[in-house]
Write a protein that holds these residues in place. Sequence first.
Motif, short mmCIF file in Angstrom:
data_model
loop_
_atom_site.label_atom_id
_atom_site.label_comp_id
_atom_site.label_asym_id
_atom_site.label_seq_id
_atom_site.Cartn_x
_atom_site.Cartn_y
_atom_site.Cartn_z
N GLY A 213 42.95 99.76 33.06
CA GLY A 213 44.07 100.24 34.29
C GLY A 213 43.08 99.41 35.68
O GLY A 213 43.23 99.25 36.57
N PHE A 214 41.88 99.93 35.54
CA PHE A 214 40.87 99.11 36.70
C PHE A 214 40.38 98.56 36.40
O PHE A 214 40.26 97.63 37.76
CB PHE A 214 39.53 99.72 36.79
N MET A 216 42.78 95.72 36.54
CA MET A 216 44.36 95.70 36.97
C MET A 216 44.40 96.62 38.54
O MET A 216 44.66 95.46 39.46
CB MET A 216 45.51 96.76 36.82
N ALA A 217 43.64 96.96 38.72
CA ALA A 217 43.28 97.73 40.29
C ALA A 217 42.44 96.81 41.22
O ALA A 217 42.77 96.78 41.61
CB ALA A 217 42.68 99.71 40.21
N ALA A 218 41.44 96.90 40.12
CA ALA A 218 40.64 95.28 40.84
C ALA A 218 41.07 93.67 41.41
O ALA A 218 41.15 93.41 43.16
CB ALA A 218 39.26 95.24 40.00
N ARG A 219 42.28 93.44 41.04
CA ARG A 219 43.39 92.30 41.34
C ARG A 219 43.72 92.80 42.01
O ARG A 219 43.70 91.92 42.58
CB ARG A 219 43.52 91.87 39.99
N ALA A 223 40.23 91.23 43.75
CA ALA A 223 38.45 90.90 42.98
C ALA A 223 38.81 89.45 42.72
O ALA A 223 39.62 89.28 42.15
CB ALA A 223 37.77 91.77 42.78
N SER A 224 37.64 88.74 42.52
CA SER A 224 38.26 87.30 41.73
C SER A 224 37.59 87.60 40.48
O SER A 224 37.79 88.88 40.21
CB SER A 224 36.93 86.19 42.59
N ASP A 225 37.90 85.90 39.69
CA ASP A 225 38.08 86.43 38.34
C ASP A 225 36.22 86.98 38.16
O ASP A 225 36.11 87.75 37.26
CB ASP A 225 38.55 85.44 37.51
N ARG A 227 34.60 87.93 40.17
CA ARG A 227 33.78 90.12 40.22
C ARG A 227 34.86 90.91 39.66
O ARG A 227 33.80 92.25 38.98
CB ARG A 227 34.24 89.37 42.27
N ARG A 231 31.69 92.88 37.19
CA ARG A 231 31.64 94.16 38.04
C ARG A 231 32.64 95.22 36.76
O ARG A 231 32.11 96.50 37.23
CB ARG A 231 31.42 94.27 39.60
N GLU A 232 33.47 94.63 36.42
CA GLU A 232 33.86 95.95 35.43
C GLU A 232 33.81 96.09 34.03
O GLU A 232 34.01 97.22 33.79
CB GLU A 232 35.49 95.21 35.84
N PRO A 235 29.29 95.90 32.82
CA PRO A 235 28.68 97.15 32.18
C PRO A 235 30.10 97.83 31.25
O PRO A 235 28.82 98.73 30.75
CB PRO A 235 29.65 97.74 33.55
N GLY A 236 30.78 97.75 31.09
CA GLY A 236 31.34 98.43 29.82
C GLY A 236 31.31 97.77 28.39
O GLY A 236 31.53 98.14 27.37
#
Lengths: 323, 310
Positions: A213-214, A216-219, A223-225, A227, A231-232, A235-236
């Motif tokens: 979900g996060f 989709m939220a960033a998009r 946020a660009s691809d 980014r 950033r999303e 880290p995962g």
Amino acid sequence: MEGSYRRIIRAVLTRRDGAFAALLLASIIFACLSAPLYAALNGIDPFSSDIAGTTIRNGQHVDLMQPNDNPLHLGLSPIGPDWRPGPYALGADSQGRDVAARVLYGGRNSLLIAAASATFCLCLAACIGICAGYFGGWIDLILSRILDMLWAIPVYLFAISLSVVTVGHGIRLGPVTIGADNLLIPIGIIALVYVPYAARPLRARALSLSQAGFVMAARGMGASDWRILWREILPGLTPTMAVLAPLVMALCMLAESALSFLSLGVQAPAASWGTIIQDGEGLLYTRPMVAIVPGLAIVLTVLALNVLGNALRDQLDPKGAGR
Amino acid sequence: MTILLEAKNLSKHYRLSHGETLRAVSDVSLVVHRGEALALVGESGCGKSTLGRTLIGLGVPSSGEVFFEGERISGLSDRALRRWRPRMQMVFQDSSSTFNPRRTIGDTLAEPMRIHGRTGIAERIGTLLEQVGLSSSVLSRYPHEFSGGQRQRLNIARALMLGPDLLVADEPTSALDVSVQAQIVNLLRELRNSLGVACVFISHDLAVVRQMADRIAVMYLGRIVEEGDVLAVLEAPAHPYTRALLNAVPRPDRPLPPPLKGDVPSPINPPQGCAFHTRCPLAQPRCAQERPELHRIAEGRTVACHYPLI
């Protein structure tokens, strides 16, 4: 999740297997790092042959090359181990060089190549895995097929083929020239052959993260691809990479030993555990320790890395515990 | 009232692996006026979430167009769409997955401002936290340290960071306890009144819709079957499906009427004629043959039924 890495490292170190592996690995690394100390204290040069040299055993000067034990005393064998601290504790090799010093110096190369190629391999695998998993579609299709193709070639066959082409000639790419004895060549080759091994789990993780979900939220926020990737998603991926790192390093170390054993990795006079085993091959009947000691070093290091990797995986993924 | 967002004949079809097509949204036209709250209502799987996402460009429509303030935003590239993103934001249903577990709340709330190069991030975060009723001590904490209700407040705060004109709230209360639901609904109402932000409110809870929305659009199998003023529709439904939805709400003053028979047909293979005829208690032979178009039955009231109830 605050301080989660510190917490996980502590959890790994309080497990019996994790503590054992970490301690073993730390002592191996420490011993190898102190190689110059051993050489300086005992006044020996492990990189030049010294067939006519002598050393002191039980207060007497003895030749490094001893006549064989056979009835006619034909041929010479290097001096054997006396298991006491001091020069030639593990005996000499057929060139009259101190085996203990060479094992320590060789370990530096083995560890360096394994660590460097594992790092390089993971970085490359992360780039490929992230792009394939996040962008999907034809990018995923092409990257996954390339990985499949690489993975279809037996790893050692692949590494040996690449080494035969590059080692001894060096690589010339326009203005960049990499010498034949440069460690970058084995590092690059070993990193490359294990990329599919590391890229697959990273791709799977990136794929599942990119549907979170996060993302989709960033998009939705604009946020660009890149980014989102940086950033999303990235880290995962760190837990997966942390688990893979020791396991890939163990594989890289084995590959390095194999290549060096075949004279396709580290080039003389430099040493690695693989080249020392090769040196010991001809002495296997008379002075088996020359091959056994570096072999044991490889076994212990790879064991420690694997146990560490498994402990890390169990800590990071409670559902997979006990596998 | 001026039109903020308009969708014309919007469809979203998914090609499945077997060569089949899943028609999540078919031929939907709707408008959202500035400052208005429109509720999208329907059973799960009727395409209301897909419609909500497609409206604000989180999904490319298969056909049809979307206009924002009269400018076409459907079919724009990702890059071109980015300019419009601050104007329309989404509040997602499941607040546990819409926050990156590895980033602090402060970092996550600042992200939309950073993306669009805005300044005054700290003040903006402070204002919004106050508006959603949280203290600034939350900023250094991680998403898993919050309850569902608190997370949904943060979710709303994040959506409002860029000062949008339109908020699409996808079942913002369905994952919450009833008592917390009421808080979130009240918060959304207050924010709408104070900020004047238009809202597309996706829900299956008619009680919540009655409190939240000005207008309602009822969806069945990817199509809008009835649309109108929320009170008028809920008091006197014109479509048999709307009436069935209302009947399914338990009320103390009457026994629960028998539920609709059968299951929702598959959107892969929707029925001929009126999509609802397979379950409609009032279906006539004509309903299986001919699909009813949305037509006006009263001022601001449309229905897609051959035999409307009013």
